[in-house]
Design an enzyme around this catalytic site. Structure first.
Site, short mmCIF file in Angstrom:
data_model
loop_
_atom_site.label_atom_id
_atom_site.label_comp_id
_atom_site.label_asym_id
_atom_site.label_seq_id
_atom_site.Cartn_x
_atom_site.Cartn_y
_atom_site.Cartn_z
N GLU A 104 -20.05 8.45 0.25
CA GLU A 104 -18.79 8.55 0.90
C GLU A 104 -18.44 9.81 1.76
O GLU A 104 -18.88 10.89 1.20
CB GLU A 104 -17.52 8.41 -0.18
CG GLU A 104 -16.22 8.81 0.41
CD GLU A 104 -15.64 7.48 1.32
OE1 GLU A 104 -15.39 7.96 2.43
OE2 GLU A 104 -15.93 6.43 1.28
N CYS A 117 12.10 -12.23 5.25
CA CYS A 117 12.68 -10.82 5.76
C CYS A 117 13.62 -11.07 7.01
O CYS A 117 13.48 -11.59 7.89
CB CYS A 117 11.83 -9.78 5.95
SG CYS A 117 12.27 -8.32 6.61
N CYS A 165 4.91 -7.56 9.39
CA CYS A 165 4.49 -8.92 9.24
C CYS A 165 4.38 -9.67 10.14
O CYS A 165 5.42 -9.42 11.08
CB CYS A 165 5.21 -9.33 7.96
SG CYS A 165 5.23 -8.67 6.36
N CYS A 192 10.33 -6.80 13.82
CA CYS A 192 9.38 -5.76 12.96
C CYS A 192 7.80 -6.10 13.12
O CYS A 192 7.52 -6.82 13.24
CB CYS A 192 9.65 -5.48 11.53
SG CYS A 192 8.68 -4.59 10.27
N ASP A 207 -18.74 -1.24 1.55
CA ASP A 207 -17.32 -1.37 1.69
C ASP A 207 -16.93 -0.51 2.95
O ASP A 207 -16.02 0.40 2.53
CB ASP A 207 -16.72 -1.17 0.50
CG ASP A 207 -15.14 -1.35 0.45
OD1 ASP A 207 -14.58 -2.11 1.71
OD2 ASP A 207 -14.32 -1.20 -0.37
N CYS A 251 -13.00 -5.55 5.89
CA CYS A 251 -11.70 -5.65 6.23
C CYS A 251 -11.41 -6.27 7.71
O CYS A 251 -10.24 -6.23 8.00
CB CYS A 251 -10.80 -4.37 5.99
SG CYS A 251 -11.09 -3.03 6.82
N GLN A 281 -6.66 0.41 -2.44
CA GLN A 281 -6.03 -0.84 -2.01
C GLN A 281 -4.83 -0.85 -2.20
O GLN A 281 -4.38 -0.56 -3.37
CB GLN A 281 -6.99 -2.06 -2.45
CG GLN A 281 -8.30 -1.99 -2.16
CD GLN A 281 -8.33 -2.47 -0.54
OE1 GLN A 281 -7.64 -2.91 -0.07
NE2 GLN A 281 -9.69 -2.44 -0.30
#
Length: 437
Positions: free
Chosen positions: A319, A68, A77, A74, A367, A393, A269
């Protein structure tokens, strides 16, 4: 520690570190494993420090050319300069070191990172920022550490092609709006039937914007388009549907893949291909049996538990986000899953309720969001489940929760698999199996 320029001879990991200065772990953005660097310490903490790269004295063989042109500016990433294999190796090592340091697990069984089938072009959801300038409309992401919008006139390399095409078409249409400076963001999400877009609008002429978008409906080629004036609960439809679908494998490899759905604004996801690999990992770790009761805490739309539902006697999903529970119920109905119950409740509150009822479960799926499941981890041992599959995560909160589960709760970490849900970034997903000691 001096703030003068210092040399780190070789970095063990790359991306945002990790070297050592005076015995402290030192994080260096845009480094690569094996680099020899001259750095300047910018912030010191009790157990680590942060530094900026002053000079690359000797480049690592793991360095590659970022794809990129906005890389480094940016705020998205931060690992495009590292070979993909080195990224996967680094994530495995990060997980090992985090479990050792935070969970005090001496030799955690962490296997090789489950690599993504797509190194680029994988992201099926993106929030593009907009900024009107005298030179034209900038559409992209915030510059690192600021709210200045980095323009991406060719799209984002980690986004799927349909997401980039939709962004470029919306950009072309929206820049004709007289008050385009009142459009701060475009939210785009891809499902099996196409891309759904949400245009965030802070102006006073919603009708004019709606008419403009409807006028260009054929050109935009979206499966659904909405306006968001305030909170995401107040989406206003412009045209099409906000229902999104994707596929996941069943736990039974001989069965057809399942199609799951959710509404725009719900969670899924972003890497659809890796999500399939994650479901397979969960199924392999869970080893469900027809006599078992399964509890899925933080179940979302049933992404992990519905693929397992045909292999267990009973499924209870919990949830706290009501729209996700509505999607889970609808998914179970569409799939003719008759052994499932989904309830909207806080996971820790529901667990206390289940414990008060002396409920017993054989298998638990966890999760949680990035904050982890601290309260749940402290009490989960009382539920009596033989196996826990924990999907995380964030390695730090996972390690904190494993310290509780592998301590007083009486579980043992059997194996953890780092899973690369977000290539070209330092973000790390983990699937961990725990069993009763």
């Amino acid at each position: 520690m001096s703030a003068d320029e210092l040399v780190i001879e070789r970095l063990a990991l790359g991306g945002n570190g990790v070297g050592r200065i005076d015995g402290k772990v030192c994080f260096v953005p845009f480094s690569a494993p094996g680099d020899r660097l001259k750095v300047r310490v910018t912030r010191e903490h009790r157990s680590y420090c942060e530094a900026e790269l002053v000079d690359l004295l000797e480049a690592s063989p793991q360095r590659v050319e970022p794809r990129c042109p906005a890389f480094g500016r940016c705020g998205g990433c931060d690992w495009q300069h590292i070979s993909y294999q080195a990224q996967c190796d680094a994530k495995q090592q990060i997980l090992i070191e985090t479990l050792q340091r935070v969970a005090h697990l001496q030799a955690p069984a962490v296997v090789a990172t489950a690599a993504s089938g797509l190194e680029y072009g994988y992201r099926a959801r993106a929030q593009f920022k907009l900024h009107a300038t005298p030179a034209g409309l900038a559409v992209g992401f915030f510059r690192r550490g600021s709210r200045f919008v980095i323009d991406l006139p060719q799209g984002c390399p980690i986004c799927t092609e349909p997401i980039n095409i939709a962004m470029l078409k919306l950009r072309q249409v929206i820049q004709a709006l007289p008050d385009v400076n009142r459009v701060p963001q475009l939210s785009l999400e891809e499902g099996l039937s196409g891309v759904v877009a949400v245009v965030h609008y802070l102006g006073n002429d919603q009708q004019r914007l709606k008419q403009l978008l409807i006028q260009h409906r054929e050109q935009l080629d979206l499966s659904g388009l909405f306006l968001q004036i305030g909170r995401k609960e107040s989406l206003q439809p412009v045209f099409g549907s906000g229902h999104l679908t994707y596929t996941v494998p069943c736990c039974d490899p001989s069965a057809d893949a399942m199609q799951l759905g959710y509404e725009i604004g719900g969670f899924s996801q972003v890497n659809r291909l890796q999500n399939q690999q994650m479901v397979r990992l969960v199924c392999g770790y869970a080893r469900p049996a027809a006599s078992q009761r399964m509890l899925d805490l933080y179940c979302g739309n049933g992404n992990l538990s519905l693929p397992l539902s045909g292999a267990v006697r009973e499924l209870l999903g919990i949830e706290g986000f009501a729209p996700s529970i509505a999607s889970a119920v609808d998914n179970a109905r569409q799939l003719r899953v008759n052994n499932s119950t989904f309830r909207c409740n806080d996971a820790s509150n529901e667990l206390r309720h289940l414990l008060a009822q002396h409920a017993l479960f054989d298998l638990v799926l966890l999760d949680p969001p990035r904050a982890g499941a601290a309260e749940v981890a402290r009490e989960l041992g009382q539920l009596g489940a033989q196996r826990i599959v924990y999907v995380s995560c964030d390695p730090a909160t996972l390690a904190r929760d494993l310290a509780a589960l592998c301590g007083a709760a009486g579980y043992r970490l059997i194996e953890a698999t780092p899973l690369d849900m977000f290539p070209q970034t330092g973000h790390l997903e983990t699937v961990a199996l725990l069993t009763r000691t």
